[in-house]
Design an enzyme around this catalytic site. Structure first.
Site, PDB file in Angstrom:
ATOM      1  N   LYS A  72      54.403  70.563  55.244  1.00 19.79           N
ATOM      2  CA  LYS A  72      54.646  72.006  55.124  1.00 19.79           C
ATOM      3  C   LYS A  72      56.096  72.373  55.450  1.00 19.79           C
ATOM      4  CE  LYS A  72      51.371  73.256  58.033  1.00 19.79           C
ATOM      5  NZ  LYS A  72      50.666  72.026  58.418  1.00 19.79           N
TER       6      LYS A  72
ATOM      7  N   ARG B 178      45.990  80.109  60.966  1.00 16.29           N
ATOM      8  CA  ARG B 178      45.267  78.863  61.250  1.00 16.29           C
ATOM      9  C   ARG B 178      43.811  79.122  61.580  1.00 16.29           C
ATOM     10  NH1 ARG B 178      49.867  75.514  62.815  1.00 16.29           N
ATOM     11  NH2 ARG B 178      49.238  73.394  63.343  1.00 16.29           N
TER      12      ARG B 178
ATOM     13  N   ARG C   2      56.977  60.361  62.766  1.00 14.62           N
ATOM     14  CA  ARG C   2      57.770  61.515  63.214  1.00 14.62           C
ATOM     15  C   ARG C   2      57.915  61.506  64.741  1.00 14.62           C
ATOM     16  NH1 ARG C   2      55.857  67.502  61.645  1.00 14.62           N
ATOM     17  NH2 ARG C   2      54.456  67.230  63.412  1.00 14.62           N
TER      18      ARG C   2
ATOM     19  N   ARG D 128      58.719  64.428  69.091  1.00 15.45           N
ATOM     20  CA  ARG D 128      57.814  65.551  69.386  1.00 15.45           C
ATOM     21  C   ARG D 128      56.672  65.060  70.244  1.00 15.45           C
ATOM     22  NH1 ARG D 128      56.225  69.711  64.634  1.00 15.45           N
ATOM     23  NH2 ARG D 128      54.214  69.574  65.696  1.00 15.45           N
TER      24      ARG D 128
ATOM     25  N   ARG E  16      44.393  67.188  66.754  1.00 15.87           N
ATOM     26  CA  ARG E  16      44.941  68.212  65.849  1.00 15.87           C
ATOM     27  C   ARG E  16      44.244  68.168  64.494  1.00 15.87           C
ATOM     28  NH1 ARG E  16      50.792  66.276  66.446  1.00 15.87           N
ATOM     29  NH2 ARG E  16      51.374  67.592  64.696  1.00 15.87           N
TER      30      ARG E  16
HETATM   31  P1  ADP Z   1      51.578  70.674  62.853  1.00 17.87           P
HETATM   32  O1  ADP Z   1      51.119  71.516  61.700  1.00 17.87           O
HETATM   33  O2  ADP Z   1      52.301  69.426  62.424  1.00 17.87           O
HETATM   34  O3  ADP Z   1      50.496  70.406  63.858  1.00 17.87           O
HETATM   35  P2  ADP Z   1      53.017  72.931  64.029  1.00 17.87           P
HETATM   36  O4  ADP Z   1      54.430  72.900  64.448  1.00 17.87           O
HETATM   37  O5  ADP Z   1      52.643  73.890  62.942  1.00 17.87           O
HETATM   38  O6  ADP Z   1      52.710  71.438  63.623  1.00 17.87           O
HETATM   39  O7  ADP Z   1      52.066  73.255  65.279  1.00 17.87           O
HETATM   40  C1  ADP Z   1      52.145  72.552  66.492  1.00 17.87           C
HETATM   41  C2  ADP Z   1      51.146  73.149  67.498  1.00 17.87           C
HETATM   42  O8  ADP Z   1      51.498  74.527  67.761  1.00 17.87           O
HETATM   43  C3  ADP Z   1      49.690  73.218  67.049  1.00 17.87           C
HETATM   44  O9  ADP Z   1      49.001  72.013  67.291  1.00 17.87           O
HETATM   45  C4  ADP Z   1      49.162  74.388  67.910  1.00 17.87           C
HETATM   46  O10 ADP Z   1      48.912  73.972  69.243  1.00 17.87           O
HETATM   47  C5  ADP Z   1      50.337  75.336  67.970  1.00 17.87           C
HETATM   48  N1  ADP Z   1      50.282  76.351  66.881  1.00 17.87           N
HETATM   49  C6  ADP Z   1      51.187  76.478  65.852  1.00 17.87           C
HETATM   50  N2  ADP Z   1      50.824  77.481  65.031  1.00 17.87           N
HETATM   51  C7  ADP Z   1      49.670  77.992  65.537  1.00 17.87           C
HETATM   52  C8  ADP Z   1      48.778  79.041  65.128  1.00 17.87           C
HETATM   53  N3  ADP Z   1      49.010  79.760  64.013  1.00 17.87           N
HETATM   54  N4  ADP Z   1      47.679  79.289  65.877  1.00 17.87           N
HETATM   55  C9  ADP Z   1      47.439  78.584  66.989  1.00 17.87           C
HETATM   56  N5  ADP Z   1      48.227  77.585  67.442  1.00 17.87           N
HETATM   57  C10 ADP Z   1      49.329  77.282  66.720  1.00 17.87           C
END
Ligand code: ADP
Length: 189
Positions: free
Chosen positions: A14, A89, A128, A134, A145
């Protein structure tokens, strides 16, 4: 205006595809993951709370996420369009987004879903983790996740499909090939 939700499991690409879509269509980017990491880097109370949740691979509460998005969207009405990356999400987040956008007199046009199978996601995220450090890119957190994605986030495709806005795209292949698939759908709107 062109308002897109870029959807897909963790590691589906993404972030990479968002950058290319932003360049091509002049969109304003909203990544809740990046916003939460910025809060952590600034050592805010919210950032500290969020880090614990993110390191477990769970979702930060809808209330916090919706508040963050609401604040950032305000005063952006002259944007050419928005791209939402990693948000919504949950169905509650999608409903809240619709209501925030309605107040601005705009709507989501399209949800583009990057489809990638689980083994490939795990490989990409472990890589990654090594490259970028990270802390949520370790095997235990990655598996959680992906589970959280399947249980809480995947049902959102139904939410957008019911409005005939969901389009899935094969997320395997070269970055430019995948980008071409996404652009093809946008251009056909
Ligand atoms: P990825 O999609 O690779 O898991 P992100 O950077 O989008 O990476 O998200 C990392 C973490 O941030 C998620 O596992 C969650 O804990 C939190 N997070 C990000 N966006 C949201 C959201 N819209 N709602 C709830 N938690 C979120």
């Amino acid at each position: 205006m062109l308002n897109i939700v870029l959807f897909g499991p963790p590691g589906s690409g993404k972030g990479t595809q968002s950058e290319k879509l932003i360049d091509k269509y002049g969109l304003t980017h909203f990544s809740t993951g990046d916003m939460l990491r910025a809060e952590q880097a600034a050592n805010t109370e919210l950032g500290l709370q969020a880090k614990k949740i993110m390191d477990r691979g769970e979702l930060v509460s809808d209330e916090i996420i919706i508040g963050m998005i609401r604040n950032k969207i305000k005063g952006q009405s002259d944007a050419k369009g928005f791209i939402f990356d990693g948000f919504p999400r949950t169905v509650a987040q999608a409903e809240a987004l619709d209501s925030v956008l309605k107040d601005l007199g705009i709507k989501i046009d399209l949800m583009l879903g990057l489809e990638v199978e689980k083994d490939e996601l795990i490989d990409r995220l472990l890589k990654r983790g090594k490259d970028q450090g990270r802390t949520d890119d370790n095997l235990e957190t990655i598996e959680n996740r992906i589970n959280v994605y399947e249980c809480q986030t995947l049902p959102l495709t139904g939410y957008y499909d019911a409005q005939n806005k969901y389009r899935g795209v094969d997320g395997l292949g070269g970055i430019d090939d995948i980008f071409g698939r996404l652009c093809g759908i946008i251009e056909s709107l």
